[in-house]
Scaffold this active site. Structure first.
Site, mmCIF file in Angstrom:
data_model
loop_
_atom_site.group_PDB
_atom_site.id
_atom_site.type_symbol
_atom_site.label_atom_id
_atom_site.label_comp_id
_atom_site.label_asym_id
_atom_site.label_seq_id
_atom_site.Cartn_x
_atom_site.Cartn_y
_atom_site.Cartn_z
ATOM 1 N N ASP A 67 0.821 -1.206 0.000
ATOM 2 C CA ASP A 67 0.000 0.000 0.000
ATOM 3 C C ASP A 67 0.860 1.263 0.000
ATOM 4 O OD1 ASP A 67 -2.072 -1.698 0.086
ATOM 5 O OD2 ASP A 67 -2.702 -1.213 2.145
ATOM 6 N N ALA A 68 1.937 1.237 0.770
ATOM 7 C CA ALA A 68 2.761 2.440 0.921
ATOM 8 C C ALA A 68 3.363 2.824 -0.427
ATOM 9 C CB ALA A 68 3.855 2.194 1.943
ATOM 10 N N TYR A 80 2.229 2.023 -3.381
ATOM 11 C CA TYR A 80 1.156 2.474 -4.252
ATOM 12 C C TYR A 80 0.816 3.940 -3.940
ATOM 13 C CZ TYR A 80 -3.409 2.686 -6.543
ATOM 14 O OH TYR A 80 -4.474 3.041 -7.338
ATOM 15 N N LEU A 119 -33.529 -12.525 -18.011
ATOM 16 C CA LEU A 119 -33.336 -13.961 -18.185
ATOM 17 C C LEU A 119 -34.570 -14.726 -17.739
ATOM 18 C CD1 LEU A 119 -29.777 -14.342 -16.628
ATOM 19 C CD2 LEU A 119 -30.364 -14.828 -18.993
ATOM 20 N N GLU A 164 -22.112 -19.677 -15.700
ATOM 21 C CA GLU A 164 -21.547 -18.569 -14.919
ATOM 22 C C GLU A 164 -22.364 -18.417 -13.651
ATOM 23 O OE1 GLU A 164 -22.138 -15.156 -17.384
ATOM 24 O OE2 GLU A 164 -20.995 -16.007 -19.037
ATOM 25 N N LYS A 166 -24.738 -16.465 -11.230
ATOM 26 C CA LYS A 166 -25.673 -15.349 -11.399
ATOM 27 C C LYS A 166 -25.510 -14.448 -10.182
ATOM 28 C CE LYS A 166 -30.509 -14.353 -12.577
ATOM 29 N NZ LYS A 166 -30.520 -13.093 -11.886
ATOM 30 N N ASP A 219 -25.947 -11.580 -7.583
ATOM 31 C CA ASP A 219 -27.110 -10.845 -7.098
ATOM 32 C C ASP A 219 -26.702 -9.412 -6.804
ATOM 33 O OD1 ASP A 219 -29.693 -10.515 -6.475
ATOM 34 O OD2 ASP A 219 -29.598 -11.436 -4.499
ATOM 35 N N ARG A 270 -29.193 -0.584 -15.666
ATOM 36 C CA ARG A 270 -30.006 -1.281 -16.653
ATOM 37 C C ARG A 270 -31.332 -0.551 -16.886
ATOM 38 N NH1 ARG A 270 -34.085 -4.999 -16.545
ATOM 39 N NH2 ARG A 270 -34.110 -6.427 -18.312
ATOM 40 N N GLU A 319 -22.233 -7.022 -13.549
ATOM 41 C CA GLU A 319 -23.045 -6.883 -12.348
ATOM 42 C C GLU A 319 -22.190 -6.240 -11.262
ATOM 43 O OE1 GLU A 319 -26.072 -8.044 -12.926
ATOM 44 O OE2 GLU A 319 -27.029 -8.342 -10.962
ATOM 45 N N TYR A 326 -19.787 -9.746 -17.563
ATOM 46 C CA TYR A 326 -20.267 -11.009 -18.126
ATOM 47 C C TYR A 326 -20.739 -10.932 -19.579
ATOM 48 C CZ TYR A 326 -24.725 -9.079 -16.456
ATOM 49 O OH TYR A 326 -25.792 -8.264 -16.216
ATOM 50 N N LYS A 340 -25.610 -20.327 -20.803
ATOM 51 C CA LYS A 340 -25.740 -19.606 -22.069
ATOM 52 C C LYS A 340 -25.274 -20.479 -23.230
ATOM 53 C CE LYS A 340 -24.751 -15.250 -19.729
ATOM 54 N NZ LYS A 340 -23.792 -14.163 -19.474
ATOM 55 N N LYS A 375 -32.176 -20.957 -10.870
ATOM 56 C CA LYS A 375 -32.280 -20.179 -9.627
ATOM 57 C C LYS A 375 -32.000 -21.012 -8.373
ATOM 58 C CE LYS A 375 -34.291 -16.401 -9.445
ATOM 59 N NZ LYS A 375 -33.807 -15.024 -9.352
ATOM 60 N N CYS A 412 -36.744 -14.842 36.378
ATOM 61 C CA CYS A 412 -36.459 -16.022 35.564
ATOM 62 C C CYS A 412 -37.765 -16.619 35.046
ATOM 63 C CB CYS A 412 -35.704 -17.047 36.415
ATOM 64 S SG CYS A 412 -35.580 -18.644 35.602
ATOM 65 N N CYS A 451 -38.184 -20.188 37.047
ATOM 66 C CA CYS A 451 -38.420 -20.332 38.492
ATOM 67 C C CYS A 451 -38.846 -19.042 39.175
ATOM 68 C CB CYS A 451 -37.172 -20.889 39.177
ATOM 69 S SG CYS A 451 -35.799 -19.711 39.183
ATOM 70 N N CYS A 469 -30.079 -16.406 35.797
ATOM 71 C CA CYS A 469 -30.908 -16.802 36.920
ATOM 72 C C CYS A 469 -29.944 -17.384 37.955
ATOM 73 C CB CYS A 469 -31.915 -17.859 36.465
ATOM 74 S SG CYS A 469 -32.645 -18.732 37.858
ATOM 75 N N CYS A 493 -32.969 -24.020 39.899
ATOM 76 C CA CYS A 493 -33.950 -23.594 38.889
ATOM 77 C C CYS A 493 -34.269 -24.788 37.976
ATOM 78 C CB CYS A 493 -33.361 -22.449 38.074
ATOM 79 S SG CYS A 493 -34.262 -22.057 36.579
HETATM 80 S S1 IVH Z 1 -26.579 -12.314 -18.795
HETATM 81 C C1 IVH Z 1 -29.312 -12.514 -21.699
HETATM 82 N N1 IVH Z 1 -25.012 -13.191 -16.924
HETATM 83 O O1 IVH Z 1 -29.380 -11.313 -14.036
HETATM 84 C C2 IVH Z 1 -28.328 -11.737 -21.008
HETATM 85 N N2 IVH Z 1 -26.853 -11.818 -16.316
HETATM 86 O O2 IVH Z 1 -32.175 -11.989 -14.432
HETATM 87 C C3 IVH Z 1 -28.811 -11.269 -19.698
HETATM 88 N N3 IVH Z 1 -27.009 -11.358 -13.932
HETATM 89 O O3 IVH Z 1 -30.299 -8.334 -15.595
HETATM 90 C C4 IVH Z 1 -27.752 -11.031 -18.786
HETATM 91 N N4 IVH Z 1 -25.217 -12.486 -13.330
HETATM 92 O O4 IVH Z 1 -28.451 -8.286 -13.860
HETATM 93 C C5 IVH Z 1 -26.104 -12.461 -17.212
HETATM 94 N N5 IVH Z 1 -23.523 -13.997 -15.360
HETATM 95 C C6 IVH Z 1 -24.596 -13.280 -15.648
HETATM 96 C C7 IVH Z 1 -25.349 -12.612 -14.670
HETATM 97 C C8 IVH Z 1 -26.479 -11.894 -15.052
HETATM 98 C C9 IVH Z 1 -26.216 -11.729 -12.915
HETATM 99 C C10 IVH Z 1 -28.227 -10.559 -13.791
HETATM 100 C C11 IVH Z 1 -28.338 -9.387 -14.724
HETATM 101 C C12 IVH Z 1 -29.629 -9.544 -15.440
HETATM 102 C C13 IVH Z 1 -30.369 -10.461 -14.545
HETATM 103 C C14 IVH Z 1 -31.415 -11.241 -15.303
#
Ligand code: IVH
Length: 688
Positions: free
Chosen positions: A34-35, A37, A84, A119, A121, A123, A142, A182, A234, A298, A322, A416, A419, A434, A439
C-alpha cells in the site's frame, strides 16, 4: 523539469498506477504494498495539481471527485439489456435445452454438441459501460432495459472498472465497445454497512443487491466511493470494430483487456456437464464472498444465439438456474427467553415461518439484550433474516420503513421465566442470569446436555422424556438417571392425542423403549473420565478443557481437592475456568451427584494421555473466513489443545481447511490443491 518531461512522468505514473490497480482489484494478485502504491499516487496527484492542463480523463486521480448531482440523466442503451428466463429445477433446465436443440434444428442449424457456458448469477445491479476509442465514456444502470440512468461518476469510483481498455502494445481499441456486468457489494462489506446503519438508526438494506443498487444510485459520488463496490463483467454488448464469434471469445476478450471476469466460468459440451456445474455453484455458495442467486447457462455460439432470438425480454439462448434466496423478510412475532444449563437467559426470535436458503425457519437466536438493542430489533417488527450455508439463521435487522410506531423496545425479564427468581446481570457481562442453582430449567437443560451426543451420548433418553421424568419427580438431577427402575417407567403416560373417532388416546412408554433406554444408560457407564467431566456441564468446561483437566489430574478426587491456582496452572486453562471448576465442586449438591454417579459405576479416573493420542495429533489446519460461534484465536486454541497445528497459509502439508463465512483466497487455494474444506458445523463436530 520541462513541461514535456513532466508530461512524460505523469503518463508513466498513470500507467504504473493503473497496472497495479489492475493487479490488485481485477486479478487479486498485488505486487507492491500500500505504501508504495500511495507514493506513486501522491506523486501523480501533486504533478496534476501543479499542472492541471496535463490531467487526463482516464487518470487514476479522476475516479472520485465529481460534484453531486441534482438528478440522474436518463440514457438510452445502444442495445437493450435483456433479462433472463428462470429454470426452477433441473427438469426445467433440461427442457430448455431440448427446446434449444429443436429450435436450432428447425432453423437449419445442427445443434450437434452446441457448447454451453455456465456462470454464477451475481445478485447485484446490472450495468452497462460504454468505451469510445478505448476510454470509458458512460456507465449506466439497466433501468427498464431500454433506458437507464447515467451513473458514470459513481461507477468511476469502482477500482475494478477500468477507466480505459487495457491494450496490448501496438493494439488499437475498438471504436466502441459496450461491456456489461453486475456491480455488487461483497458480503462482509454488506454486513458491516448494515451494522453501521443500524447503530446510526438508519434502515438496514434487506440484501446485498439493495445495498449495491442504493450505492450506485447515490447522487453524491462520495457515498459510492466510500463503499467497496466491485464488479463481475459477463457480456460484450454493442460494439464497433470488434469481431467476436462466441460468448466464450467475448469473455476472453474482456479478460485480456482489463475487465474482471469471474474465474469460475466454464464451457461445456453437454447439458449434463452444465447441470453439474450449476449444482457445484449451489454447493460452493457459502464459500463465496459475494451473493449469487443462481447460475446462468448460455449457448456459446453467436450465430446460434442469433438464430434462437428473443421472446419478450428474455433471450432464448440463456437461462437462469435459480437458487433459494439466502435472505428473507418476515414478521418478528415475539422475543422468547429460555434458560440455559448455566442459568444464562437466552433470547430468541419467534417469527412467522419463512423460507431462507432452502429451509423454512421460524426461530433464530438473538444472542443477548445488548445485541438486540444495537440492531434495534423490536417485537412486532418486520425483520431481515439471513441464513448462509450451514450457519444458524440470523436476524440481521429491522425493516424500519415498515414500522407502525407501536413497536416497543425489548427488555430482558427481571424474573427467571422458569423459576421466578430475580435475574442478575453481572458487571461487565452481556448476559442476564438466573442465580437459582435449583432452577428447574437449569436442571433440565443440564440433564439434556449430559445425555447429548458429544457428551454421554445416551441414545433413547430424549429431551421430551427428560422433561417428563423431571416433571414427575422421577429424575431430579443427573445421577437419578442411573437409579431409574424398569417398573417406574413401563406404562408411563408420555402424551395424549385425539384419534379419528375423536377419542383421546394416551401414549405410554413401551417395554421395548424402556429396555433400549436401560441398555443405553448401561453402555454409557464405560465412557472415559474426560467425557464424564465434560458431561457434568461445568461452566466454561467444553470437551477440550475437560480433556486437559482429565489428563492433568487423572481422577476426580485430585481435581476436587485442587485449589484455583493449581487448576489454572494447567496448560490451556485460565483463571476464569479454574474459578468455574471450583464453584461447581464447591456446591454440596454437585458433590453429592458426583458421589452417586461414581456409585453407579461411571469412570472418574483415567491414565495419563500421551500427546500422540490426542485426537488431532499430526494434523495441520488452516482457518479462513469468520466463524459464527468462536473467534479465530479460540478456534486455534481448541485445535492446538487437541494436538493439531494451525498454519496461516494453504500448502502441501495442509490436511483440513475450515471455511467460515466469507472465506478468502485460502479457500480458493485449497480447492486448487484439492484439499478438504469443511464448514463450521463439521468443524464444531470435530472438536467436540
Ligand atoms: S446475462 C441474456 N449473466 O441477471 C443476457 N446476467 O435476471 C442477460 N445477472 O439483468 C444477462 N449475473 O443483472 C447475465 N452472469 C450473468 C449474470 C447476469 C447476474 C443478472 C443481470 C440480469 C439479470 C437477469
Amino acid at each position: 523539469m520541462s513541461v514535456s518531461d513532466i508530461d512524460k512522468r505523469a503518463r508513466q505514473l498513470r500507467q504504473q498506477i493503473e497496472h497495479h490497480n489492475y493487479l490488485y482489484y481485477v486479478l487479486d494478485r498485488p505486487q507492491i504494498g500500500d505504501a508504495e502504491y500511495d507514493r506513486l499516487f501522491n506523486e501523480l496527484k501533486l504533478l496534476e495539481e501543479q499542472h492541471p492542463e496535463l490531467r487526463t480523463p482516464d487518470s487514476p486521480t479522476q475516479r472520485v471527485g465529481a460534484e453531486p448531482l441534482k438528478e440522474f440523466i436518463q440514457v438510452r442503451h445502444p442495445q437493450p439489456l435483456f433479462s433472463l428466463a428462470n429454470a426452477r429445477n433441473e427438469e426445467e433446465l433440461r427442457a430448455w435445452h431440448v427446446r434449444v436443440g429443436k429450435l436450432l434444428a428447425e432453423r437449419g442449424i445442427d445443434p450437434g454438441r452446441a457448447a454451453l457456458v455456465t456462470e454464477p448469477k451475481i445478485d447485484g445491479l446490472a450495468i452497462s459501460l460504454v468505451y469510445e476509442e478505448g476510454l470509458l465514456s458512460r456507465g449506466a444502470t439497466r433501468g427498464n432495459g431500454e433506458v437507464g440512468e447515467d451513473v458514470t461518476m459513481n461507477l468511476r469510483t469502482i477500482h475494478a472498472i477500468p477507466l480505459a481498455v487495457r491494450l496490448q502494445a501496438g493494439e488499437q481499441p475498438p471504436a466502441v465497445v459496450e461491456v456489461r456486468g453486475e456491480v455488487y457489494l461483497p458480503l462482509a462489506a454488506f454486513e458491516k454497512l448494515n451494522q453501521e446503519r443500524a447503530a446510526a438508526g438508519q434502515p438496514v438494506f434487506a440484501n446485498p443487491r439493495n445495498a449495491a443498487a442504493g450505492s450506485v444510485r447515490q447522487l453524491d459520488p462520495r457515498v459510492a466511493a466510500g463503499r467497496p463496490l466491485n464488479i463481475w463483467c459477463y457480456q460484450v454488448g454493442y460494439s464497433e470494430g470488434l469481431e467476436l464469434d462466441s460468448h466464450w471469445q467475448a469473455l476472453d476478450w474482456l479478460k485480456n483487456h482489463g475487465f474482471r471476469v469471474n474465474p469460475h466460468v466454464k464451457r461445456h459440451d453437454s447439458i449434463e456437464e452444465a447441470l453439474a456445474a450449476c449444482r457445484a455453484w449451489e454447493q460452493r455458495r457459502p464459500e463465496l464472498d459475494y451473493d449469487i442467486d443462481g447460475a446462468v447457462v448460455k449457448v456459446d455460439d453467436y450465430k446460434m444465439q442469433e438464430a434462437l432470438g428473443i421472446v419478450g425480454r428474455d433471450p432464448r439462448w440463456a437461462i437462469a438456474f435459480k437458487f433459494a434466496p439466502s435472505t428473507a423478510i418476515t414478521r418478528l412475532l415475539k422475543i422468547g427467553v429460555n434458560v440455559g444449563r448455566t442459568g444464562a437467559l437466552n433470547p430468541y426470535a419467534i417469527m412467522e415461518p419463512v423460507a431462507v436458503g432452502g429451509v423454512t425457519i421460524s426461530q433464530a437466536t438473538l444472542h443477548n439484550e445488548d445485541d438486540i438493542h444495537r440492531k434495534d430489533i423490536r417485537p412486532g417488527d418486520w425483520v431481515v433474516v439471513q441464513r448462509a450455508g450451514d450457519v444458524i439463521p440470523q436476524v440481521v435487522g429491522p425493516v424500519i420503513q415498515k414500522r407502525s410506531g407501536k413497536e416497543r423496545l425489548f427488555r430482558m425479564p427481571d424474573r427467571c421465566p422458569s423459576c421466578g427468581s430475580h435475574t442478575v446481570r453481572p458487571e461487565g457481562e452481556v448476559v442476564f442470569r438466573c442465580p437459582n442453582k435449583s432452577c428447574p430449567s437449569q436442571i433440565v437443560e443440564s440433564i439434556k446436555h449430559f445425555v447429548s451426543k458429544g457428551a454421554m451420548d445416551i441414545d433413547g433418553v430424549g429431551e421430551k422424556l427428560i422433561e417428563r421424568l423431571f416433571g414427575l419427580g422421577l429424575v431430579r438431577n443427573l445421577a437419578d438417571l442411573y437409579y431409574l427402575k424398569r417398573e417406574d417407567l413401563v406404562g408411563l403416560a408420555m402424551s395424549t392425542s385425539v384419534n379419528k373417532q375423536g377419542k383421546e388416546v394416551v401414549h405410554r412408554l413401551q417395554e421395548t423403549s424402556v429396555a433400549n433406554m436401560m441398555r443405553a444408560l448401561d453402555g454409557s457407564r464405560k465412557r472415559p473420565f474426560h467425557t464424564v467431566l465434560f458431561a457434568l456441564g461445568i461452566r466454561h468446561v467444553g470437551s477440550i478443557n475437560a480433556r486437559l483437566l482429565a489428563s492433568q489430574f487423572r481422577d476426580i478426587d485430585a481435581l476436587m481437592a485442587a485449589g484455583e491456582d493449581e487448576i489454572s496452572r494447567v496448560e490451556g486453562i485460565g483463571p476464569v475456568i479454574a474459578e468455574a471448576v471450583r464453584d461447581f465442586f464447591g456446591e454440596p449438591h454437585n458433590q453429592e451427584a458426583v458421589g452417586r454417579l461414581r456409585q453407579a459405576g461411571l469412570s472418574f479416573s483415567q491414565e495419563k494421555e500421551e500427546p500422540g493420542e490426542l485426537p488431532l495429533a499430526g494434523r495441520s489446519f488452516v482457518l479462513t473466513g469468520t466463524l459464527a460461534s468462536l473467534t479465530r484465536a479460540e478456534a486455534r486454541e481448541k485445535i492446538e489443545a487437541l494436538g493439531g497445528k494451525v498454519s496461516g497459509s494453504v500448502g502441501k502439508s495442509t490436511d483440513l481447511v475450515v471455511a467460515g463465512i466469507n472465506p478468502g483466497s485460502k479457500a480458493k487455494k485449497a480447492r486448487e490443491l484439492g484439499k478438504k474444506i469443511i464448514g463450521e458445523k463439521e468443524f464444531l463436530r470435530l472438536i467436540g
